[in-house]
Design a protein around this motif. Structure first.
Motif, PDB file in Angstrom:
ATOM      1  N   ASN A  29       1.175  -1.274   0.167  1.00 54.24           N
ATOM      2  CA  ASN A  29       0.048  -0.345  -0.027  1.00 54.24           C
ATOM      3  C   ASN A  29       0.377   1.318   0.131  1.00 54.24           C
ATOM      4  OD1 ASN A  29      -2.478  -0.638  -0.389  1.00 54.24           O
ATOM      5  ND2 ASN A  29      -2.790  -1.815   1.684  1.00 54.24           N
ATOM      6  N   GLU A  31       3.788   3.649  -1.700  1.00 55.52           N
ATOM      7  CA  GLU A  31       4.767   3.713  -3.187  1.00 55.52           C
ATOM      8  C   GLU A  31       5.881   3.803  -3.020  1.00 55.52           C
ATOM      9  OE1 GLU A  31       4.334   8.099  -3.578  1.00 55.52           O
ATOM     10  OE2 GLU A  31       2.337   7.597  -4.374  1.00 55.52           O
ATOM     11  N   LYS A  78       8.212   7.085  -7.295  1.00 57.33           N
ATOM     12  CA  LYS A  78       7.577   6.214  -6.652  1.00 57.33           C
ATOM     13  C   LYS A  78       6.679   6.110  -7.701  1.00 57.33           C
ATOM     14  CE  LYS A  78       9.136   7.435  -1.765  1.00 57.33           C
ATOM     15  NZ  LYS A  78       8.294   7.860  -0.422  1.00 57.33           N
ATOM     16  N   TYR A  79       5.999   5.059  -7.497  1.00 58.52           N
ATOM     17  CA  TYR A  79       4.797   4.070  -7.960  1.00 58.52           C
ATOM     18  C   TYR A  79       3.972   3.654  -7.345  1.00 58.52           C
ATOM     19  CZ  TYR A  79       8.507   5.100 -11.819  1.00 58.52           C
ATOM     20  OH  TYR A  79       8.934   5.245 -12.925  1.00 58.52           O
ATOM     21  N   SER A  80       2.585   4.196  -7.789  1.00 59.29           N
ATOM     22  CA  SER A  80       1.710   3.988  -6.452  1.00 59.29           C
ATOM     23  C   SER A  80       1.600   2.508  -7.051  1.00 59.29           C
ATOM     24  CB  SER A  80       0.328   4.825  -6.845  1.00 59.29           C
ATOM     25  OG  SER A  80       0.037   4.570  -8.151  1.00 59.29           O
ATOM     26  N   LYS A  81      -0.105   1.440  -6.397  1.00 58.85           N
ATOM     27  CA  LYS A  81      -0.425  -0.086  -6.335  1.00 58.85           C
ATOM     28  C   LYS A  81      -1.197   0.328  -7.704  1.00 58.85           C
ATOM     29  CE  LYS A  81      -3.205  -1.849  -2.975  1.00 58.85           C
ATOM     30  NZ  LYS A  81      -3.871  -2.689  -1.985  1.00 58.85           N
ATOM     31  N   GLU A  82      -1.855   2.077  -7.993  1.00 57.40           N
ATOM     32  CA  GLU A  82      -2.174   1.350  -9.649  1.00 57.40           C
ATOM     33  C   GLU A  82      -0.879   1.164 -10.649  1.00 57.40           C
ATOM     34  OE1 GLU A  82      -6.523   3.627  -9.462  1.00 57.40           O
ATOM     35  OE2 GLU A  82      -4.438   5.073  -9.229  1.00 57.40           O
ATOM     36  N   HIS A  83       0.153   1.936 -10.714  1.00 56.23           N
ATOM     37  CA  HIS A  83       1.028   1.635 -11.387  1.00 56.23           C
ATOM     38  C   HIS A  83       1.341   0.636 -11.687  1.00 56.23           C
ATOM     39  CE1 HIS A  83       2.270   6.211 -10.846  1.00 56.23           C
ATOM     40  NE2 HIS A  83       2.213   5.843 -11.930  1.00 56.23           N
ATOM     41  N   GLY A 115      -5.236   6.990 -10.198  1.00 58.58           N
ATOM     42  CA  GLY A 115      -5.950   7.613  -9.522  1.00 58.58           C
ATOM     43  C   GLY A 115      -6.826   8.188  -8.611  1.00 58.58           C
ATOM     44  N   ASN A 117      -9.818   7.687  -6.201  1.00 60.28           N
ATOM     45  CA  ASN A 117      -9.689   7.611  -4.407  1.00 60.28           C
ATOM     46  C   ASN A 117     -10.680   6.855  -4.022  1.00 60.28           C
ATOM     47  OD1 ASN A 117      -6.499   7.642  -4.498  1.00 60.28           O
ATOM     48  ND2 ASN A 117      -7.547   9.821  -2.984  1.00 60.28           N
TER      49      ASN A 117
END
Length: 203
Positions: A29, A31, A78-83, A115, A117
């Motif tokens: 969770n 990044e 930094k990369y998110s979960k969606e990335h 992105g 939420n």
């Protein structure tokens, strides 16, 4: 050389039955930096490699995906979960479709849903698609078994010492035709997407 096609087929069918997808809850969770992303993808998708030396994802690949509009840019490197979910889509598509076709498929989704939420987002799309694919595993295994059985009926008049190899060739050709037709259909459908249709009219 004797090819034990029955054992090979059983092995393939067992592999199909074990196919699973990376679940969103398995993705951290927090990044991630690029190195952490490549390590995560190697751990999660390493079993899909054909050869040990094959790379699932590299820094160069990630940079190219962002450069070609397949992947939204990272935030402060930094990369998110969606990335990560978008990269998983890219991983499976890139063996079949061109970079341009993948962009045509994914960019409208990332533009609209990346992105977000609340409510419907990239995670929702990913889960829905994976659920559909999981539900098809049994029927896919049956289709492959049927193709195999059909291939075993071919080349009955061939020399006995060559028959098995020729039947294997027939089986591979049948699988290739199946992939070819589906790839052709995918490309036709992508060409009908709104952005692509308008580009065609301009030309």
């Amino acid at each position: 050389m004797t090819i034990d096609t029955k054992d090979m087929l059983n092995s393939i069918l067992q592999s199909i039955s074990r196919i699973d997808y990376v679940k969103p809850e398995e993705i951290p969770n927090i990044e991630l930096y690029m190195d952490q992303v490549t390590t995560f993808m190697e751990n999660q998708l390493g079993s899909t490699r054909r050869y040990k030396e094959d790379k699932i994802l590299t820094k160069t690949m990630i940079n190219n995906y962002a450069k070609n509009n397949l992947l939204p840019p990272p935030v402060k490197k930094k990369y998110s979960k969606e990335h990560v979910l978008v990269m998983i889509f890219i991983y499976y598509f890139k063996n079949i479709l061109s970079i341009k076709d993948i962009e045509s498929l994914l960019k409208p989704l990332t533009d609209k849903y990346f992105g977000k939420n609340d409510g419907f987002n990239i995670t929702s799309i990913y889960e829905e698609v994976c659920s559909l694919e999981k539900s098809r595993i049994d029927s896919l295994a049956k289709d492959i078994s049927k193709l195999y059985c059909s291939s075993q009926e071919t080349f009955q008049d061939a020399p006995a010492e060559d028959r098995e190899a020729l039947q294997l060739f027939s089986f591979i050709c049948s699988l290739a035709f199946d992939v070819y037709v589906k790839k052709l259909l995918m490309e036709k459908l992508i060409d009908q997407l709104p952005d692509n249709s308008s580009r065609k009219k301009e030309k």
